[in-house]
Write a protein that holds these residues in place. Structure first.
Motif, PDB file in Angstrom:
ATOM      1  N   UNK A  35       0.822  -1.208   0.000  1.00  0.00           N
ATOM      2  CA  UNK A  35       0.000   0.000   0.000  1.00  0.00           C
ATOM      3  C   UNK A  35       0.858   1.261   0.000  1.00  0.00           C
ATOM      4  N   UNK A  36       1.959   1.229   0.766  1.00  0.00           N
ATOM      5  CA  UNK A  36       2.886   2.363   0.766  1.00  0.00           C
ATOM      6  C   UNK A  36       3.452   2.580  -0.629  1.00  0.00           C
ATOM      7  N   UNK A  37       3.802   1.479  -1.290  1.00  0.00           N
ATOM      8  CA  UNK A  37       4.366   1.581  -2.636  1.00  0.00           C
ATOM      9  C   UNK A  37       3.337   2.145  -3.613  1.00  0.00           C
ATOM     10  N   UNK A  38       2.077   1.728  -3.488  1.00  0.00           N
ATOM     11  CA  UNK A  38       1.051   2.272  -4.374  1.00  0.00           C
ATOM     12  C   UNK A  38       0.894   3.773  -4.167  1.00  0.00           C
ATOM     13  N   UNK A  39       0.941   4.201  -2.912  1.00  0.00           N
ATOM     14  CA  UNK A  39       0.852   5.630  -2.620  1.00  0.00           C
ATOM     15  C   UNK A  39       1.992   6.388  -3.285  1.00  0.00           C
ATOM     16  N   UNK A  40       3.184   5.809  -3.249  1.00  0.00           N
ATOM     17  CA  UNK A  40       4.329   6.443  -3.908  1.00  0.00           C
ATOM     18  C   UNK A  40       4.138   6.480  -5.416  1.00  0.00           C
ATOM     19  N   UNK A  41       3.592   5.405  -5.984  1.00  0.00           N
ATOM     20  CA  UNK A  41       3.335   5.383  -7.421  1.00  0.00           C
ATOM     21  C   UNK A  41       2.327   6.460  -7.811  1.00  0.00           C
ATOM     22  N   UNK A  42       1.295   6.617  -7.003  1.00  0.00           N
ATOM     23  CA  UNK A  42       0.299   7.662  -7.267  1.00  0.00           C
ATOM     24  C   UNK A  42       0.936   9.044  -7.261  1.00  0.00           C
ATOM     25  N   UNK A  43       1.838   9.280  -6.301  1.00  0.00           N
ATOM     26  CA  UNK A  43       2.477  10.583  -6.187  1.00  0.00           C
ATOM     27  C   UNK A  43       3.469  10.835  -7.324  1.00  0.00           C
ATOM     28  N   UNK A  44       4.225   9.812  -7.681  1.00  0.00           N
ATOM     29  CA  UNK A  44       5.272   9.987  -8.686  1.00  0.00           C
ATOM     30  C   UNK A  44       4.705  10.077 -10.094  1.00  0.00           C
ATOM     31  N   UNK A  45       3.746   9.212 -10.403  1.00  0.00           N
ATOM     32  CA  UNK A  45       3.264   9.131 -11.771  1.00  0.00           C
ATOM     33  C   UNK A  45       4.339   8.587 -12.694  1.00  0.00           C
ATOM     34  N   UNK A  46       3.991   8.368 -13.932  1.00  0.00           N
ATOM     35  CA  UNK A  46       4.981   7.852 -14.874  1.00  0.00           C
ATOM     36  C   UNK A  46       5.993   8.948 -15.237  1.00  0.00           C
ATOM     37  N   UNK A  47       7.262   8.573 -15.393  1.00  0.00           N
ATOM     38  CA  UNK A  47       8.279   9.591 -15.727  1.00  0.00           C
ATOM     39  C   UNK A  47       8.105  10.101 -17.150  1.00  0.00           C
ATOM     40  N   UNK A  48       8.636  11.288 -17.389  1.00  0.00           N
ATOM     41  CA  UNK A  48       8.643  11.878 -18.723  1.00  0.00           C
ATOM     42  C   UNK A  48      10.088  12.187 -19.104  1.00  0.00           C
ATOM     43  N   UNK A  49      10.277  12.659 -20.326  1.00  0.00           N
ATOM     44  CA  UNK A  49      11.642  12.970 -20.766  1.00  0.00           C
ATOM     45  C   UNK A  49      12.187  14.201 -20.065  1.00  0.00           C
ATOM     46  N   UNK A  50      11.368  14.881 -19.273  1.00  0.00           N
ATOM     47  CA  UNK A  50      11.880  15.994 -18.462  1.00  0.00           C
ATOM     48  C   UNK A  50      12.642  15.500 -17.242  1.00  0.00           C
ATOM     49  N   UNK A  51      12.437  14.217 -16.877  1.00  0.00           N
ATOM     50  CA  UNK A  51      13.227  13.621 -15.807  1.00  0.00           C
ATOM     51  C   UNK A  51      14.601  13.233 -16.366  1.00  0.00           C
ATOM     52  N   UNK A  52      15.653  13.644 -15.703  1.00  0.00           N
ATOM     53  CA  UNK A  52      16.998  13.434 -16.216  1.00  0.00           C
ATOM     54  C   UNK A  52      17.288  11.963 -16.493  1.00  0.00           C
ATOM     55  N   UNK A  53      16.817  11.071 -15.602  1.00  0.00           N
ATOM     56  CA  UNK A  53      17.092   9.642 -15.766  1.00  0.00           C
ATOM     57  C   UNK A  53      16.305   9.023 -16.923  1.00  0.00           C
ATOM     58  N   UNK A  54      15.330   9.752 -17.440  1.00  0.00           N
ATOM     59  CA  UNK A  54      14.507   9.239 -18.542  1.00  0.00           C
ATOM     60  C   UNK A  54      14.591  10.155 -19.774  1.00  0.00           C
ATOM     61  N   UNK A  55      15.640  10.919 -19.837  1.00  0.00           N
ATOM     62  CA  UNK A  55      15.791  11.918 -20.893  1.00  0.00           C
ATOM     63  C   UNK A  55      15.739  11.306 -22.298  1.00  0.00           C
ATOM     64  N   UNK A  56      16.324  10.135 -22.471  1.00  0.00           N
ATOM     65  CA  UNK A  56      16.396   9.516 -23.788  1.00  0.00           C
ATOM     66  C   UNK A  56      15.418   8.352 -23.965  1.00  0.00           C
ATOM     67  N   UNK A  57      14.572   8.109 -22.962  1.00  0.00           N
ATOM     68  CA  UNK A  57      13.668   6.957 -23.012  1.00  0.00           C
ATOM     69  C   UNK A  57      12.251   7.399 -22.670  1.00  0.00           C
ATOM     70  N   UNK A  58      11.484   7.678 -23.696  1.00  0.00           N
ATOM     71  CA  UNK A  58      10.130   8.186 -23.533  1.00  0.00           C
ATOM     72  C   UNK A  58       9.154   7.028 -23.353  1.00  0.00           C
TER      73      UNK A  58
END
Length: 438
Positions: A35-58
């Motif tokens: 449940x804690x992990x789901x709460x974190x997933x809700x807060x984070x949402x899916x990453x976008x290319x604006x996230x440095x770690x996902x810059x090249x992987x959309x």
């Protein structure tokens, strides 16, 4: 007008539906962690290319599709004939759409040497042991896909090797996505515990059946006790419509030794995260990777070696051969903490662009807070060695054959590290076929 897919909302709704079926189990500490992990997933949402770690992987194409996130797993051995690895022997476990298939699997190691269970069985039989290690190494506080996986942790393997045991037969986990009739999504969670002075070889294999899209989100956590020996191999040969996000997290204690090899033959969109924590002194870790995307395939390898204690050694070598309009990403980081004196850490990434339309993005990183260390990193990306190719032609070898031989030699530095002969021979054959045909 079609209604936009809200994949995030679909996943949250499925979690809530599953929760209503748990009855008393919903109060367990494991589910509270989910449940804690789901709460974190809700807060984070899916990453976008604006996230440095996902810059090249959309991930846009992934999250905009509709998947069955509770797919069926009805399949016979005849359907798997085309996916077999010749001469493969050992403990072979089949998982179809995440669900373990005992009728297709073979376990040869005695239970007093190694305990091999599903993740759910492992928690039922050893709840304290699972709770001691589950979600303790793979960080889901800042990674949406790890948080999602932790929230849905149910399918996958639990492997436990007790103190001093040497497991002679390898454990091969064969994960098959059955996408013959619909798009399917699976969350896989593996927990591997190798206690003091124990030894184990594990291979994870990922394949796809069918022409529909598949999404595999997998997390493997491995705990290595003092003086443990651990070999881990990951082989991906999935379809052009396969999305794969995998995180492998290994925690080392004093004098632990690990070898980790990742080979990506095929997959439409692949992201591999390999994170090692050198949590003890005199730890030794070897990381190797090979990727051969073609068409419009996208392969992203992210590695992190965290030297947290002194007197440890890590050596990393990743290689890629990029065909057609494929895209590759390598982001490798060596992190040396202040207390990690006497650290030796090396990293190298080498890439061959076999097509002028292929793209490779590399980002090697060193972050060092200790002053008595030996560290290096480097990356190269270029065309085939024309001088070597000319030499082969001068010896009567046709140009296409010469190119294939040079590519095979380039790949062999990684493939030779695999100590399970049947898998190594299968890869050598598959790579030879790929470099000879594209």
């Amino acid at each position: 007008m079609t209604t936009p897919i809200d994949f995030k909302a679909q996943l949250i709704a499925e979690f809530q539906l599953n929760e209503t079926r748990l009855n008393g189990e919903s109060r367990s500490s494991l589910h509270q962690r989910r449940r804690l992990a789901l709460s974190r997933f809700e807060q984070l949402g899916f990453p976008t290319i604006r996230h440095e770690e996902w810059k090249y992987s959309n991930v846009k194409n992934l999250v905009s599709q509709e998947f069955n996130i509770t797919p069926s797993a009805e399949i016979s051995h005849d359907h798997l004939t085309s996916l077999e690895i010749p001469n493969l022997a050992g403990n072979i476990l089949y998982f179809i759409n995440g669900q373990y298939q005992p009728q297709l699997s073979t376990i040869v190691s005695p239970a007093d040497e190694v305990e091999i269970l599903t993740f759910a069985e492992g928690y039922k039989k050893y709840p304290a042991l699972v709770e001691e290690h589950f979600a303790k190494y793979a960080d889901d506080s800042n990674d949406a896909f790890t948080a999602l996986n932790t929230a849905f942790a149910q399918y996958g393997a639990f492997i436990h090797v007790t103190k001093g045991k040497v497991v002679e037969a390898p454990i091969i986990l064969r994960f098959i996505s059955d996408a013959r009739t619909e798009n399917v999504a699976v969350q896989l969670r593996n927990l591997i515990i190798v206690e003091e002075r124990a030894s184990l070889k594990v291979a994870e294999s990922f394949r796809t059946l069918g022409e529909f899209a598949s999404f595999t989100n997998t997390v493997t956590e491995a705990f290595l006790g003092k003086e443990a020996n651990y070999d881990h191999y990951k082989v991906q040969d999935e379809s052009e419509k396969a999305f794969h996000i995998g995180t492998t997290q290994v925690h080392h204690n004093d004098k632990a030794l690990s070898y980790d090899t990742t080979v990506t033959l095929n997959g439409g969109w692949v992201r591999n995260n390999l994170n090692l924590v050198m949590g003890g002194e005199y730890v030794e870790a070897h990381l190797t990777g090979l990727y051969l995307p073609n068409g419009k395939q996208h392969i992203d390898n992210h590695t992190l070696v965290d030297h947290a204690m002194p007197n440890s050694y890590s050596n990393e070598l990743y290689k890629g051969i990029m065909f057609d309009k494929s895209t590759g990403v390598f982001n490798g980081k060596i992190f040396v903490r202040e207390d990690a004196q006497k650290t030796n850490a090396y990293q190298s990434c080498k890439n061959v662009l076999a097509s002028p339309d292929a793209t490779m993005n590399t980002k090697p990183q060193l972050e060092i807070y200790a002053d008595d260390v030996k560290c290096s990193h480097g990356t190269t990306t270029g065309q085939m060695d024309e001088e070597a190719l000319f030499y082969l032609q001068s010896r009567g070898i046709p140009k296409d054959k010469g190119r294939a031989l040079l590519m095979l030699a380039f790949a062999e530095d990684v493939v030779e590290k695999i100590k399970i002969p049947a898998i190594r021979e299968y890869l050598e054959s598959a790579i030879a076929k790929k470099v000879g045909e594209v």
